[in-house]
Design an enzyme around this catalytic site. Sequence first.
Site, PDB file in Angstrom:
ATOM      1  N   LYS A 155      -1.656 -47.137   8.860  1.00 17.80           N
ATOM      2  CA  LYS A 155      -0.973 -46.026   8.185  1.00 17.80           C
ATOM      3  C   LYS A 155      -0.972 -44.787   9.085  1.00 17.80           C
ATOM      4  CE  LYS A 155      -5.290 -44.934   5.812  1.00 17.80           C
ATOM      5  NZ  LYS A 155      -6.115 -45.281   4.664  1.00 17.80           N
ATOM      6  N   ARG A 253      -9.476 -42.066  -7.479  1.00 22.45           N
ATOM      7  CA  ARG A 253      -8.259 -41.615  -6.798  1.00 22.45           C
ATOM      8  C   ARG A 253      -7.081 -42.363  -7.415  1.00 22.45           C
ATOM      9  NH1 ARG A 253      -7.711 -42.173  -0.298  1.00 22.45           N
ATOM     10  NH2 ARG A 253      -7.962 -44.376  -0.829  1.00 22.45           N
ATOM     11  N   HIS A 282     -11.742 -49.559  -3.441  1.00 23.20           N
ATOM     12  CA  HIS A 282     -12.025 -48.746  -2.253  1.00 23.20           C
ATOM     13  C   HIS A 282     -13.281 -47.940  -2.509  1.00 23.20           C
ATOM     14  CE1 HIS A 282     -10.926 -47.013   1.549  1.00 23.20           C
ATOM     15  NE2 HIS A 282     -10.820 -45.785   1.077  1.00 23.20           N
ATOM     16  N   ARG A 338     -10.574 -54.327   5.436  1.00 24.62           N
ATOM     17  CA  ARG A 338      -9.447 -53.433   5.772  1.00 24.62           C
ATOM     18  C   ARG A 338      -9.949 -52.398   6.768  1.00 24.62           C
ATOM     19  NH1 ARG A 338      -9.620 -52.958   0.044  1.00 24.62           N
ATOM     20  NH2 ARG A 338     -10.243 -50.785   0.345  1.00 24.62           N
ATOM     21  N   TYR A 382      -5.417 -14.600  23.860  1.00 26.95           N
ATOM     22  CA  TYR A 382      -5.303 -13.683  22.713  1.00 26.95           C
ATOM     23  C   TYR A 382      -6.655 -13.120  22.310  1.00 26.95           C
ATOM     24  CZ  TYR A 382      -0.513 -15.291  21.772  1.00 26.95           C
ATOM     25  OH  TYR A 382       0.813 -15.567  21.851  1.00 26.95           O
ATOM     26  N   CYS A 429      -4.149 -21.252  22.277  1.00 23.84           N
ATOM     27  CA  CYS A 429      -2.863 -20.747  21.793  1.00 23.84           C
ATOM     28  C   CYS A 429      -2.069 -21.894  21.187  1.00 23.84           C
ATOM     29  CB  CYS A 429      -2.067 -20.127  22.939  1.00 23.84           C
ATOM     30  SG  CYS A 429      -3.011 -18.962  23.931  1.00 23.84           S
ATOM     31  N   ASP A 431       0.661 -23.351  22.300  1.00 25.91           N
ATOM     32  CA  ASP A 431       1.191 -24.325  23.257  1.00 25.91           C
ATOM     33  C   ASP A 431       0.355 -24.468  24.518  1.00 25.91           C
ATOM     34  OD1 ASP A 431       3.563 -24.237  21.578  1.00 25.91           O
ATOM     35  OD2 ASP A 431       3.916 -22.298  22.537  1.00 25.91           O
TER      36      ASP A 431
HETATM   37  C1  LIG Z   1      -7.171 -45.930   5.029  1.00 28.28           C
HETATM   38  C2  LIG Z   1      -7.718 -47.019   4.213  1.00 28.28           C
HETATM   39  C3  LIG Z   1      -8.557 -47.991   4.769  1.00 28.28           C
HETATM   40  C4  LIG Z   1      -9.063 -47.915   6.201  1.00 28.28           C
HETATM   41  O1  LIG Z   1     -10.115 -46.996   6.257  1.00 28.28           O
HETATM   42  P1  LIG Z   1     -10.955 -46.775   7.601  1.00 28.28           P
HETATM   43  O2  LIG Z   1     -12.080 -45.925   7.201  1.00 28.28           O
HETATM   44  O3  LIG Z   1     -10.040 -46.092   8.558  1.00 28.28           O
HETATM   45  O4  LIG Z   1     -11.362 -48.111   8.087  1.00 28.28           O
HETATM   46  C5  LIG Z   1      -8.969 -49.035   3.961  1.00 28.28           C
HETATM   47  N1  LIG Z   1      -8.563 -49.102   2.686  1.00 28.28           N
HETATM   48  C6  LIG Z   1      -7.777 -48.191   2.108  1.00 28.28           C
HETATM   49  C7  LIG Z   1      -7.379 -48.323   0.680  1.00 28.28           C
HETATM   50  C8  LIG Z   1      -7.325 -47.104   2.846  1.00 28.28           C
HETATM   51  O5  LIG Z   1      -6.559 -46.192   2.269  1.00 28.28           O
END
Ligand SMILES: *Cc1c(COP(=O)(O)O)cnc(C)c1O
Length: 497
Positions: A155, A253, A282, A338, A382, A429, A431
Amino acid sequence: MAYDDIPNGFINQPRKKPGFESAGDAIRKSRREALSGRSSVSESLTRDFEREAFRNGWQASAARSQQSASTLSAGFYAQPQSKRRHKNDVFDYVKMPDSISGKDSFEFNYDKLHKIADTEERWSWVEIDRNAIHNNIMAIRRTLDPQTMFMAVVKADGYGHGGVACAKTAINAGAEYIGVATIEEAIALRDAGIDSPILILSEPPIAAIPLLLAYQVMPSVTTVEFAVRYAEEADSIGMEAPYHLKVNTGMNRIGVRYDHVLDFLSQISFHRALDLVGTFTHFATADAPDNMDFNLQRQRFEDVIRMMRGAGIEPGIVHAANSAATLRYPQVQYDMVRVGLAMYGCFPCEQTFGSVNLLPAMSVHARITQVNKVPVGEGVSYGLVHRSNGFGKTCTIPVGYADGLRRGLSNRIGFIKDGRVYPQVGNICMDQCMFEVDDRSRYGKAKSDPKIGDKVTIVGSDGDAFVTIDEMAAILNTIPYELMIGFGSSRLPRVYI
Ligand SMILES: *Cc1c(COP(=O)(O)O)cnc(C)c1O
């Protein structure tokens, strides 16, 4: 004055003074010389070399590059700028003979203009090491049960590393599943020819359903309304509606609350097209030192899976672990992990340091654009908050907070040049920013003599010296994810090595 008449700097320029030689004049002159065979052999050799360097540079940028920008132009920058400018192939304008005035005019060759490498247009870039990603996935996999599947989470454009490139690398390294956040990200992967299963890690709006079906991308399901509509749309065109059920076990969430799962499933189970491919949750605290909340979530999740099976519902692929949980808690691997952060080479928390051999895939580089000898007591950048001690040279690089180098890091980080770390000085800055090279010889080491065009490493390693994203994140009291995405998704061009 009509809008069209507003001078843009190129309209109505005063005629140049007699004897003045513009860049254009220089090009014409050198081409004339080349054509008349007057240029020396060594000059034409240089020219050939530069052409080669240019072509390499072009391929690097056009293909978003197999090559390292750090090596492709090494010789190129060894040339003083004034010498190489008019010899570069880029400066190859198309001559347009003007039959009326009898004078030649010149047109830009836009094809060639687009081939100027990104890393040459502006001297800053992000380097992505795909071998590192490959290595990290293999290293993580070796710690897993051989049956456990690996979802590569790409993602946010692969955490700033490039979604398509990372997904392809991950698939090459054996990843079975790809995880994304949005349907757009999924479509980009499909368009790039990736046909692995893709899961969107949240429930998209109902309006996105036709896209899910057309591109064969699985949603996470959390509402009855979405599930039913998804099933109906799929059914109406004779398709299945595969999905993963997201269970909220405590992070609060998204997801169906753990004690509502059976009720939820009974509300949608009448629909024949729905195909429950996986069930997941999660963790909110997989990276926290304390594991009490983690264990509570784990307990709730395992209860849900048990209850589903008890009710005759097959949960499909059971998954829960992000990077931190994957590295810390083998007992929650279930059927799939994941992994995001760790595959890009970052450890999610202290408890995971050294648990596997991870190599950071992202590095950030620039070239010096100016070197200033700042008299003692004068300020830099700056606010002039940094004052020169008079012993150093201040070097400017074209990287600023618009490139992900957060302003909060000002005066708190170091950059690497020739294997040595030098302090960044003055406020960063938008850039650009500066660093200081002490030009006294010290500790028996030769003194450093920074030059325009010298390569600087902002994140990454050079010789024995290294700067990590983790260190920067710690200084800012944030997490490495944010900095990675800050650099990788900024305007800095990405170069793959
Ligand atoms: C982003 C995400 C992950 C991956 O998390 P990491 O900490 O980068 O390994 C796994 N599961 C879900 C639902 C996520 O949103």
